[in-house]
Design a protein around this motif. Structure first.
Motif, short mmCIF file in Angstrom:
data_model
loop_
_atom_site.label_atom_id
_atom_site.label_comp_id
_atom_site.label_asym_id
_atom_site.label_seq_id
_atom_site.Cartn_x
_atom_site.Cartn_y
_atom_site.Cartn_z
N VAL A 167 3.52 1.12 9.75
CA VAL A 167 2.14 1.49 10.04
C VAL A 167 1.77 0.91 11.39
CG1 VAL A 167 -0.27 1.17 9.32
CG2 VAL A 167 1.52 1.54 7.61
N LEU A 170 0.80 -1.21 0.00
CA LEU A 170 0.00 0.00 0.00
C LEU A 170 0.84 1.26 0.00
CD1 LEU A 170 -3.00 0.44 -0.09
CD2 LEU A 170 -3.03 0.53 2.37
N PHE A 171 0.70 2.05 -1.05
CA PHE A 171 1.23 3.40 -1.14
C PHE A 171 2.75 3.46 -1.22
CE2 PHE A 171 -2.06 3.04 2.22
CZ PHE A 171 -3.14 3.21 1.40
N GLN A 205 4.94 2.63 0.79
CA GLN A 205 5.32 3.25 2.05
C GLN A 205 6.75 2.93 2.46
OE1 GLN A 205 2.21 0.89 3.53
NE2 GLN A 205 3.41 0.17 5.24
N HIS A 258 -4.29 4.73 8.45
CA HIS A 258 -3.53 4.72 7.20
C HIS A 258 -4.46 4.68 5.99
CE1 HIS A 258 0.46 4.51 5.48
NE2 HIS A 258 0.02 3.61 4.63
N ILE A 259 -5.50 3.86 6.06
CA ILE A 259 -6.47 3.79 4.95
C ILE A 259 -7.21 5.11 4.81
CG2 ILE A 259 -8.63 2.71 4.20
CD1 ILE A 259 -7.53 0.09 5.43
N ARG A 260 -7.60 5.71 5.93
CA ARG A 260 -8.31 7.00 5.88
C ARG A 260 -7.45 8.10 5.26
NH1 ARG A 260 -10.38 5.59 11.37
NH2 ARG A 260 -12.52 4.92 11.02
N THR A 261 -6.16 8.03 5.49
CA THR A 261 -5.25 9.04 4.96
C THR A 261 -4.96 8.82 3.48
OG1 THR A 261 -4.22 9.26 7.12
CG2 THR A 261 -2.97 10.08 5.26
N HIS A 262 -4.91 7.56 3.04
CA HIS A 262 -4.47 7.23 1.67
C HIS A 262 -5.54 6.49 0.87
CE1 HIS A 262 -0.47 8.45 2.89
NE2 HIS A 262 -0.55 7.64 3.92
N TYR A 263 -6.82 6.77 1.13
CA TYR A 263 -7.91 6.04 0.48
C TYR A 263 -7.85 6.11 -1.05
CZ TYR A 263 -9.95 10.71 0.37
OH TYR A 263 -10.16 12.05 0.18
N GLY A 264 -7.38 7.22 -1.59
CA GLY A 264 -7.33 7.37 -3.05
C GLY A 264 -6.45 6.33 -3.73
N SER A 265 -5.42 5.87 -3.04
CA SER A 265 -4.54 4.85 -3.60
C SER A 265 -5.24 3.50 -3.76
CB SER A 265 -3.31 4.66 -2.70
OG SER A 265 -2.56 5.84 -2.66
#
Length: 85
Positions: free
Chosen positions: A12, A5-6, A8, A18-25
């Motif tokens: 994490v 994910l992302f 990174q 982490h999902i809330r911050t990078h949901y667009g990915s």
């Protein structure tokens, strides 16, 4: 399909944040991650990974079959192993 994910570089500690911050990915919209909770966590003994099952909610009601499965490696890297949001 497993996604690191992302790309990174940091570990994490909280998969929800982490999902809330990078949901667009993940191809999600902000509304998709507005209400969600970890409903189960399983630790794997042989490699130290933690597997999280995250349920999506709408107005406090669980959305049928709307789950994200994520794995945190023992190093804290997050992998998405399933996304049905």
């Amino acid at each position: 399909l497993i996604l690191n994910l992302f790309g990174q570089s940091q570990s994490v500690s909280n998969p929800l944040d982490h999902i809330r911050t990078h949901y667009g990915s993940l191809g999600l919209a902000a509304a998709d991650v507005g209400e969600m909770a970890i409903v189960d966590e399983v630790k794997t003994r042989h490699n130290g990974a933690s597997h999280f099952f995250i349920q999506q909610y709408f107005e406090g009601i669980p959305v049928y079959n709307a789950l994200i499965n994520v794995t945190l490696t023992k190093e804290g890297k997050m992998l998405v192993t399933g996304n049905r949001f």
